[in-house]
Design a protein around this motif. Structure first.
Motif, short mmCIF file in Angstrom:
data_model
loop_
_atom_site.label_atom_id
_atom_site.label_comp_id
_atom_site.label_asym_id
_atom_site.label_seq_id
_atom_site.Cartn_x
_atom_site.Cartn_y
_atom_site.Cartn_z
N PHE A 138 2.39 -5.39 2.53
CA PHE A 138 2.14 -4.34 1.55
C PHE A 138 1.07 -4.76 0.55
N VAL A 139 0.15 -3.86 0.27
CA VAL A 139 -0.84 -4.07 -0.78
C VAL A 139 -0.77 -2.85 -1.70
N PHE A 140 -0.61 -3.11 -3.01
CA PHE A 140 -0.44 -2.03 -3.96
C PHE A 140 -1.63 -1.90 -4.90
N GLN A 141 -1.67 -0.81 -5.62
CA GLN A 141 -2.76 -0.56 -6.55
C GLN A 141 -2.78 -1.55 -7.70
N SER A 142 -1.59 -1.95 -8.16
CA SER A 142 -1.49 -2.74 -9.38
C SER A 142 -1.42 -4.25 -9.13
N PHE A 143 -1.86 -4.69 -7.96
CA PHE A 143 -1.90 -6.11 -7.58
C PHE A 143 -0.50 -6.66 -7.29
N ASN A 144 0.49 -6.30 -8.15
CA ASN A 144 1.88 -6.74 -7.94
C ASN A 144 2.01 -8.23 -7.66
N ARG A 145 1.32 -9.01 -8.43
CA ARG A 145 1.49 -10.46 -8.33
C ARG A 145 2.87 -10.83 -8.83
N LEU A 194 -0.04 -3.20 8.24
CA LEU A 194 -0.43 -3.39 6.84
C LEU A 194 -0.43 -2.03 6.17
N LEU A 195 0.38 -1.88 5.12
CA LEU A 195 0.47 -0.64 4.36
C LEU A 195 -0.20 -0.86 3.01
N ALA A 196 -1.17 -0.03 2.68
CA ALA A 196 -1.91 -0.18 1.43
C ALA A 196 -1.84 1.12 0.63
N ASP A 197 -1.29 1.04 -0.56
CA ASP A 197 -1.13 2.21 -1.42
C ASP A 197 -2.17 2.16 -2.54
N GLU A 198 -3.23 2.95 -2.40
CA GLU A 198 -4.33 2.98 -3.38
C GLU A 198 -4.78 1.56 -3.75
N PRO A 199 -5.13 0.73 -2.78
CA PRO A 199 -5.45 -0.67 -3.07
C PRO A 199 -6.69 -0.87 -3.92
N THR A 200 -7.53 0.15 -4.03
CA THR A 200 -8.75 0.03 -4.84
C THR A 200 -8.71 0.93 -6.08
N GLY A 201 -7.54 1.52 -6.36
CA GLY A 201 -7.44 2.49 -7.44
C GLY A 201 -7.73 1.95 -8.82
N ASN A 202 -7.50 0.65 -9.04
CA ASN A 202 -7.73 0.05 -10.36
C ASN A 202 -9.05 -0.70 -10.45
N LEU A 203 -9.91 -0.52 -9.45
CA LEU A 203 -11.16 -1.29 -9.40
C LEU A 203 -12.37 -0.39 -9.59
N ASP A 204 -13.46 -0.99 -10.09
CA ASP A 204 -14.69 -0.22 -10.20
C ASP A 204 -15.33 -0.11 -8.81
N GLU A 205 -16.44 0.62 -8.73
CA GLU A 205 -17.02 0.93 -7.42
C GLU A 205 -17.44 -0.31 -6.65
N SER A 206 -18.05 -1.27 -7.33
CA SER A 206 -18.51 -2.47 -6.63
C SER A 206 -17.34 -3.30 -6.12
#
Length: 203
Positions: A55-62, A131-143
């Motif tokens: 699982f990969v989440f939007q908020s990193f979830n470390r 691999l399930l990814a929920d908005e994995p880039t939602g908290n990141l800028d375009e680059s």
């Protein structure tokens, strides 16, 4: 939504005797390696989640582990992997996402993109089938978004796993070889032909 290997499929069932039109989600069935995930006891489902899915989440979830390497190691603890092997596998996973030089770095010493790479390494270190990814880039800028998607795309190519991602980003959906769109309770699936790189798995 990326290609699915044997053993993973979606099936839809609905009783023909029903007098009402079925909702879009009615009768959905998820089968992984021949197991209907709606039927096993919770202990079995927990094992499937631990072994077969990442699982990969939007908020990193470390998790609250001090270093990047120790954070990745936590995914292997439920599987009973010994400490030395955990360290080795975690180091390899971090190397595979470009963080081989940051094994001992703390969260505050890494950028958002690097922290998300740690999350990806943690999801993949156990070599899952899905691999399930929920908005994995939602908290990141375009680059950073493009950087993370490049990492995910490369690992998908190399590992030949099923990659399912939820996103609202049209720049990402345009690149997906298979796209399931949910609108007003209905799911529409479209597919585009996209071959894997030569020599890679082709599930």
């Amino acid at each position: 939504m990326r290609s699915s290997p044997p053993g993973w499929r979606w099936a839809s069932r609905w009783s023909s005797s029903s007098t009402r039109s079925p909702p879009a989600w009615a009768g959905r069935q998820v089968v992984l390696d021949g197991t209907d995930l709606a039927k096993p006891p919770e202990a079995r489902l927990t094992r499937v989640r631990s072994e077969s899915t990442g699982f990969v989440f939007q908020s990193f979830n470390r998790v609250p582990a001090p270093t990047a390497q120790e954070n990745v190691e936590t995914a292997l603890v439920p599987l009973g992997v010994k400490a030395r092997e955990r360290r080795e596998k975690a180091a390899e996973a971090l190397e595979s996402v470009g963080l081989g030089e940051r094994l001992g770095h703390l969260p505050g010493e890494m950028s958002g993109g690097q922290r998300q790479r740690v999350a990806i390494a943690r999801a993949l270190v156990k070599q899952p089938k899905v691999l399930l990814a929920d908005e994995p880039t939602g908290n990141l800028d375009e680059s950073m978004r493009d950087e993370i998607m490049a990492v995910l795309d490369r690992r998908w190519e190399e590992l030949g796993l099923t990659f399912v991602m939820v996103t609202h980003d049209s720049a990402i959906t345009r690149k997906a070889p298979r796209l399931a769109t949910l609108r007003k309770g209905r799911i529409t699936v479209t597919e585009k032909t996209r071959a894997r790189s030569a020599g890679r798995a082709n599930p």
